[in-house]
Design an enzyme around this catalytic site. Sequence first.
Site, PDB file in Angstrom:
ATOM      1  N   LYS A 115       0.820  -1.213   0.000  1.00  0.00           N
ATOM      2  CA  LYS A 115       0.000   0.000   0.000  1.00  0.00           C
ATOM      3  C   LYS A 115       0.853   1.262   0.000  1.00  0.00           C
ATOM      4  CE  LYS A 115      -4.459  -1.243   2.003  1.00  0.00           C
ATOM      5  NZ  LYS A 115      -5.471  -0.792   2.973  1.00  0.00           N
ATOM      6  N   LYS A 199      -4.925  -9.842  -6.860  1.00  0.00           N
ATOM      7  CA  LYS A 199      -6.093  -9.943  -5.996  1.00  0.00           C
ATOM      8  C   LYS A 199      -7.204  -9.008  -6.489  1.00  0.00           C
ATOM      9  CE  LYS A 199      -5.760  -7.967  -1.941  1.00  0.00           C
ATOM     10  NZ  LYS A 199      -5.425  -7.588  -0.551  1.00  0.00           N
ATOM     11  N   LYS A 202     -10.497  -3.192  -4.234  1.00  0.00           N
ATOM     12  CA  LYS A 202     -11.323  -1.996  -4.337  1.00  0.00           C
ATOM     13  C   LYS A 202     -10.630  -0.904  -5.132  1.00  0.00           C
ATOM     14  CE  LYS A 202     -13.495  -2.544   0.209  1.00  0.00           C
ATOM     15  NZ  LYS A 202     -13.294  -2.230   1.632  1.00  0.00           N
TER      16      LYS A 202
HETATM   17  P1  AMP Z   1     -11.043  -4.758   3.195  1.00  0.00           P
HETATM   18  O1  AMP Z   1     -11.832  -4.379   2.010  1.00  0.00           O
HETATM   19  O2  AMP Z   1      -9.577  -4.670   2.957  1.00  0.00           O
HETATM   20  O3  AMP Z   1     -11.482  -4.101   4.454  1.00  0.00           O
HETATM   21  O4  AMP Z   1     -11.332  -6.311   3.407  1.00  0.00           O
HETATM   22  C1  AMP Z   1     -12.459  -6.792   4.085  1.00  0.00           C
HETATM   23  C2  AMP Z   1     -12.456  -8.307   4.123  1.00  0.00           C
HETATM   24  O5  AMP Z   1     -12.529  -8.841   2.797  1.00  0.00           O
HETATM   25  C3  AMP Z   1     -11.185  -8.920   4.748  1.00  0.00           C
HETATM   26  O6  AMP Z   1     -11.540 -10.043   5.533  1.00  0.00           O
HETATM   27  C4  AMP Z   1     -10.381  -9.338   3.554  1.00  0.00           C
HETATM   28  O7  AMP Z   1      -9.508 -10.414   3.825  1.00  0.00           O
HETATM   29  C5  AMP Z   1     -11.467  -9.749   2.574  1.00  0.00           C
HETATM   30  N1  AMP Z   1     -11.010  -9.616   1.191  1.00  0.00           N
HETATM   31  C6  AMP Z   1     -10.617  -8.467   0.573  1.00  0.00           C
HETATM   32  N2  AMP Z   1     -10.269  -8.714  -0.712  1.00  0.00           N
HETATM   33  C7  AMP Z   1     -10.451 -10.050  -0.899  1.00  0.00           C
HETATM   34  C8  AMP Z   1     -10.279 -10.928  -2.029  1.00  0.00           C
HETATM   35  N3  AMP Z   1      -9.853 -10.470  -3.208  1.00  0.00           N
HETATM   36  N4  AMP Z   1     -10.557 -12.235  -1.858  1.00  0.00           N
HETATM   37  C9  AMP Z   1     -10.999 -12.708  -0.659  1.00  0.00           C
HETATM   38  N5  AMP Z   1     -11.185 -11.944   0.421  1.00  0.00           N
HETATM   39  C10 AMP Z   1     -10.918 -10.630   0.321  1.00  0.00           C
END
Ligand code: AMP
Length: 335
Positions: A115, A199, A202
């Site tokens: 990041k 991956k 967002k």
């Molecule tokens: P975040 O959007 O970073 O707050 O992520 C929220 C949740 O979504 C966390 O548990 C992450 O591990 C999961 N997550 C985010 N991106 C992915 C992805 N590409 N595949 C699986 N889980 C994800």
Amino acid sequence: MEKPTNRVFSGVQPTGNLHLGNYLGAIRNFVGLQDTHECLYCVVDMHAITVWQDPKELTANTREVAAAYIASGINPETHIIFNQSKVTAHAELAWILNCVARIGWLNRMTQFKDKAGKDREKASVGLYAYPVLMAADILAYRATHVPVGEDQKQHLELARDTAQKFNNDFEAEDFFPLPEPLIMGAATRVMSLRDGTKKMSKSDPSAYSRITLSDNADEIAQKIRKARTDPEPLPEVKDGLAERPEAANLVNIYAALSDTTTEQVLKEFGGKMFSEFKPALADLAVDKLSPITGEMKHLLADPAYIDGELEKGAERARAIADPVLKRVKEIVGFI
Ligand code: AMP
Ligand code: TRP
């Protein structure tokens, strides 16, 4: 003070573009834990601001995550949903834990490196300390289990190390339980639809890289139709996916959405071409996601309802976290 044995805590950042990875890697698993665990699901707005967020968008995105929780089937009456900044124990405990966790541990965090990018000097101090705030989120409730996607495994290890060091340093025995990661389902790491080695995220500049929880049925189908693939038919067994990241990703998404295994999907579709598999996947995705996206729209039309649920949740969260923080302060020697 009673020690919980089955308390779940997890969080999602309100940074917009909630996507299929967030749903399959995290939110969907949150729903299933409600029958067996006492659950707290947080909208981690304090984590979000470790990188710049437009204030108005932050507010809207906070409501969006709360709506996604409720629309996916989390019950805000029997469990707790709230936003992090409403419960001051997170920030207070994070400071104490900043003095327990070591710089060397943070230096190993791969998410910070990703990041922060090349110009690390310009990253916020918050982005660097982010995993300690995450440890505080979990430990403020002495949570025992943490459902997350695979990318959060390293942060969970830091939370365990921090809990362990606190217990040792202050001879507090097993005051903090060592939280266990729950990484569940066939799609713990959903990949970009444009590049199977990246991956789903967002922040990817291409909207075609992800299916979001605000896409309508046509958009979902179109993104799957345009997803990058290779010209080979699907293999009959899992080994055949090893060097085919895009194919593996779509098969895993199908397995997760239909609550089955990768092996089972290959039994059904092995030998078939993407021209046959993609429409089936699009139908499945629309079938599973549109009730949720529809309900989210409905909920978001009434922000006062969402704000009210977050406020009630925060009050109940405080009732758990405040006594833990009080005890931590005594253990540390604050008067
Ligand atoms: P975040 O959007 O970073 O707050 O992520 C929220 C949740 O979504 C966390 O548990 C992450 O591990 C999961 N997550 C985010 N991106 C992915 C992805 N590409 N595949 C699986 N889980 C994800
Ligand atoms: N860091 C997590 C993510 O980006 C979000 C998060 C913050 C979290 N605090 C948490 C997840 C506590 C689980 C438990 O995905």
